[in-house]
Design a protein around this motif. Structure first.
Motif, mmCIF file in Angstrom:
data_model
loop_
_atom_site.group_PDB
_atom_site.id
_atom_site.type_symbol
_atom_site.label_atom_id
_atom_site.label_comp_id
_atom_site.label_asym_id
_atom_site.label_seq_id
_atom_site.Cartn_x
_atom_site.Cartn_y
_atom_site.Cartn_z
ATOM 1 N N PRO A 46 -2.287 0.020 -15.908
ATOM 2 C CA PRO A 46 -3.695 0.215 -15.528
ATOM 3 C C PRO A 46 -4.129 -0.737 -14.415
ATOM 4 O O PRO A 46 -5.104 -0.453 -13.714
ATOM 5 C CB PRO A 46 -4.460 -0.064 -16.826
ATOM 6 C CG PRO A 46 -3.520 -0.794 -17.719
ATOM 7 C CD PRO A 46 -2.138 -0.404 -17.311
ATOM 8 N N PHE A 47 -3.391 -1.841 -14.244
ATOM 9 C CA PHE A 47 -3.782 -2.822 -13.220
ATOM 10 C C PHE A 47 -3.040 -2.599 -11.913
ATOM 11 O O PHE A 47 -3.233 -3.313 -10.949
ATOM 12 C CB PHE A 47 -3.543 -4.238 -13.726
ATOM 13 C CG PHE A 47 -4.253 -4.497 -15.010
ATOM 14 C CD1 PHE A 47 -5.638 -4.605 -15.042
ATOM 15 C CD2 PHE A 47 -3.539 -4.600 -16.204
ATOM 16 C CE1 PHE A 47 -6.301 -4.816 -16.239
ATOM 17 C CE2 PHE A 47 -4.207 -4.808 -17.402
ATOM 18 C CZ PHE A 47 -5.587 -4.923 -17.424
ATOM 19 N N LYS A 48 -2.138 -1.641 -11.920
ATOM 20 C CA LYS A 48 -1.327 -1.431 -10.732
ATOM 21 C C LYS A 48 -1.431 0.031 -10.343
ATOM 22 O O LYS A 48 -0.599 0.847 -10.721
ATOM 23 C CB LYS A 48 0.129 -1.800 -11.060
ATOM 24 C CG LYS A 48 0.866 -2.424 -9.891
ATOM 25 C CD LYS A 48 2.096 -3.160 -10.368
ATOM 26 C CE LYS A 48 3.382 -2.523 -9.982
ATOM 27 N NZ LYS A 48 4.550 -3.096 -10.641
ATOM 28 N N LYS A 49 -2.465 0.367 -9.623
ATOM 29 C CA LYS A 49 -2.640 1.761 -9.207
ATOM 30 C C LYS A 49 -1.659 2.069 -8.088
ATOM 31 O O LYS A 49 -1.602 1.402 -7.073
ATOM 32 C CB LYS A 49 -4.073 1.980 -8.702
ATOM 33 C CG LYS A 49 -5.034 2.325 -9.839
ATOM 34 C CD LYS A 49 -5.192 3.851 -9.972
ATOM 35 C CE LYS A 49 -5.961 4.258 -11.216
ATOM 36 N NZ LYS A 49 -5.167 4.316 -12.446
ATOM 37 N N SER A 50 -0.862 3.113 -8.326
ATOM 38 C CA SER A 50 0.062 3.541 -7.282
ATOM 39 C C SER A 50 -0.263 4.987 -6.963
ATOM 40 O O SER A 50 -0.416 5.801 -7.866
ATOM 41 C CB SER A 50 1.495 3.420 -7.789
ATOM 42 O OG SER A 50 2.303 4.382 -7.161
ATOM 43 N N ASN A 51 -0.402 5.311 -5.699
ATOM 44 C CA ASN A 51 -0.797 6.693 -5.416
ATOM 45 C C ASN A 51 0.374 7.665 -5.454
ATOM 46 O O ASN A 51 0.168 8.858 -5.497
ATOM 47 C CB ASN A 51 -1.595 6.806 -4.116
ATOM 48 C CG ASN A 51 -1.047 5.931 -3.026
ATOM 49 O OD1 ASN A 51 0.100 5.498 -3.118
ATOM 50 N ND2 ASN A 51 -1.841 5.662 -2.008
ATOM 51 N N SER A 52 1.610 7.138 -5.463
ATOM 52 C CA SER A 52 2.731 8.075 -5.541
ATOM 53 C C SER A 52 3.167 8.318 -6.983
ATOM 54 O O SER A 52 3.952 9.223 -7.251
ATOM 55 C CB SER A 52 3.917 7.568 -4.724
ATOM 56 O OG SER A 52 4.374 6.356 -5.259
ATOM 57 N N LEU A 53 2.666 7.504 -7.935
ATOM 58 C CA LEU A 53 3.058 7.691 -9.329
ATOM 59 C C LEU A 53 2.117 8.685 -10.003
ATOM 60 O O LEU A 53 0.917 8.439 -10.128
ATOM 61 C CB LEU A 53 3.020 6.351 -10.085
ATOM 62 C CG LEU A 53 3.481 6.400 -11.542
ATOM 63 C CD1 LEU A 53 4.966 6.752 -11.636
ATOM 64 C CD2 LEU A 53 3.209 5.080 -12.254
ATOM 65 N N ALA A 54 2.690 9.816 -10.437
ATOM 66 C CA ALA A 54 1.866 10.833 -11.085
ATOM 67 C C ALA A 54 1.429 10.352 -12.464
ATOM 68 O O ALA A 54 2.062 9.486 -13.069
ATOM 69 C CB ALA A 54 2.651 12.137 -11.201
ATOM 70 N N ASP A 55 0.353 10.932 -12.931
ATOM 71 C CA ASP A 55 -0.194 10.659 -14.254
ATOM 72 C C ASP A 55 0.904 10.720 -15.331
ATOM 73 O O ASP A 55 1.785 11.560 -15.271
ATOM 74 C CB ASP A 55 -1.269 11.740 -14.486
ATOM 75 C CG ASP A 55 -1.738 11.774 -15.903
ATOM 76 O OD1 ASP A 55 -2.595 10.949 -16.230
ATOM 77 O OD2 ASP A 55 -1.233 12.604 -16.685
ATOM 78 N N GLN A 56 0.829 9.826 -16.305
ATOM 79 C CA GLN A 56 1.896 9.724 -17.313
ATOM 80 C C GLN A 56 2.080 11.023 -18.113
ATOM 81 O O GLN A 56 3.210 11.397 -18.443
ATOM 82 C CB GLN A 56 1.650 8.541 -18.255
ATOM 83 C CG GLN A 56 0.343 8.605 -19.035
ATOM 84 C CD GLN A 56 -0.014 7.267 -19.678
ATOM 85 O OE1 GLN A 56 0.374 6.211 -19.221
ATOM 86 N NE2 GLN A 56 -0.763 7.328 -20.776
#
Ligand code: ATP
Length: 195
Positions: A46-56
């Motif tokens: 939750p503290f590391k927003k990555s725009n390439s990582l899709a929702d879990q």
């Protein structure tokens, strides 16, 4: 003391799951002493927003589609519920308590073995759990842990394929057929994920 089913744990972000992952998972489930392989999807930090990582949940859904009704493979969301960041030893300890009748092992690529001493409580991991290691291309020296009695080296077929490459193909509008299982390709097409 004989314990129940042997479960190999294959951790990953599976962003998205691809054929390289599935070949390893199925090899481990069918050509070693393991009875099952669980693909454990890493949660978002939750503290590391990555725009390439899709929702879990999207990633978990794709892993479930990839597995379909394949015997001996299972998708797991166990780390979604654990405190973050999730350290492997904490997940292992939790799983042991949750499933006292099962015997858990780790599955990892040879590239990860030399870095194991940096993991939290790695001595405990090595003492209490088996580790199934598959060779990665370009990694010839597995380091001194290769000879550890808990480490089991496996000659699995390898694909030179990464999730990064799959995402890049999708972005560029190129075909990902055969790079991911058909059901995954269809769902990616339908949802527009990674586009
Ligand atoms: P990315 O390109 O986004 O970094 P990835 O393809 O490496 O992703 P992960 O979800 O990080 O996928 O992979 C989970 C585990 O599978 C990792 O331990 C990774 O080293 C391993 N792995 C990834 N690709 C392959 C492959 N082609 N063959 C075997 N193992 C793989």
């Amino acid at each position: 003391m004989s314990k129940g089913k042997k479960i190999g744990l294959f951790f990953g972000s599976f962003n998205p799951v691809h054929t390289g992952h599935m070949v390893i998972a199925n090899y481990m489930a069918t050509q070693t002493e393991l009875d099952e392989v669980w693909l454990i999807v890493s949660p978002q930090n939750p503290f590391k927003k990555s725009n390439s990582l899709a929702d879990q949940y999207s990633r978990l859904h794709l892993v479930k589609l990839a597995i379909g009704d394949t015997p001996k493979l299972r998708a797991s969301d166990i780390e979604f519920k654990l405190p973050k960041p999730s350290y492997t030893i904490d997940t292992l300890t939790f799983l042991r308590e949750e499933y006292p009748d099962k015997q858990f092992s780790l599955i990892m690529g040879g590239d990860n073995l030399p870095t194991l001493p940096k993991w939290k409580n790695y001595e405990v991991i090595l003492r209490d759990y088996s580790i199934y290691v598959y060779q990665r291309p370009g990694v010839s020296d597995l380091g001194e842990l290769a000879d550890h009695p808990s480490v089991h080296l496996q000659e699995a077929p390898l694909m030179q394929l990464s999730a990064t490459y799959v995402r890049r193909c999708i972005k560029a509008g190129k075909s990902i057929r055969y790079l991911v299982p058909d059901a995954v390709a269809e769902e990616l097409e339908r949802s527009g994920l990674y586009r």
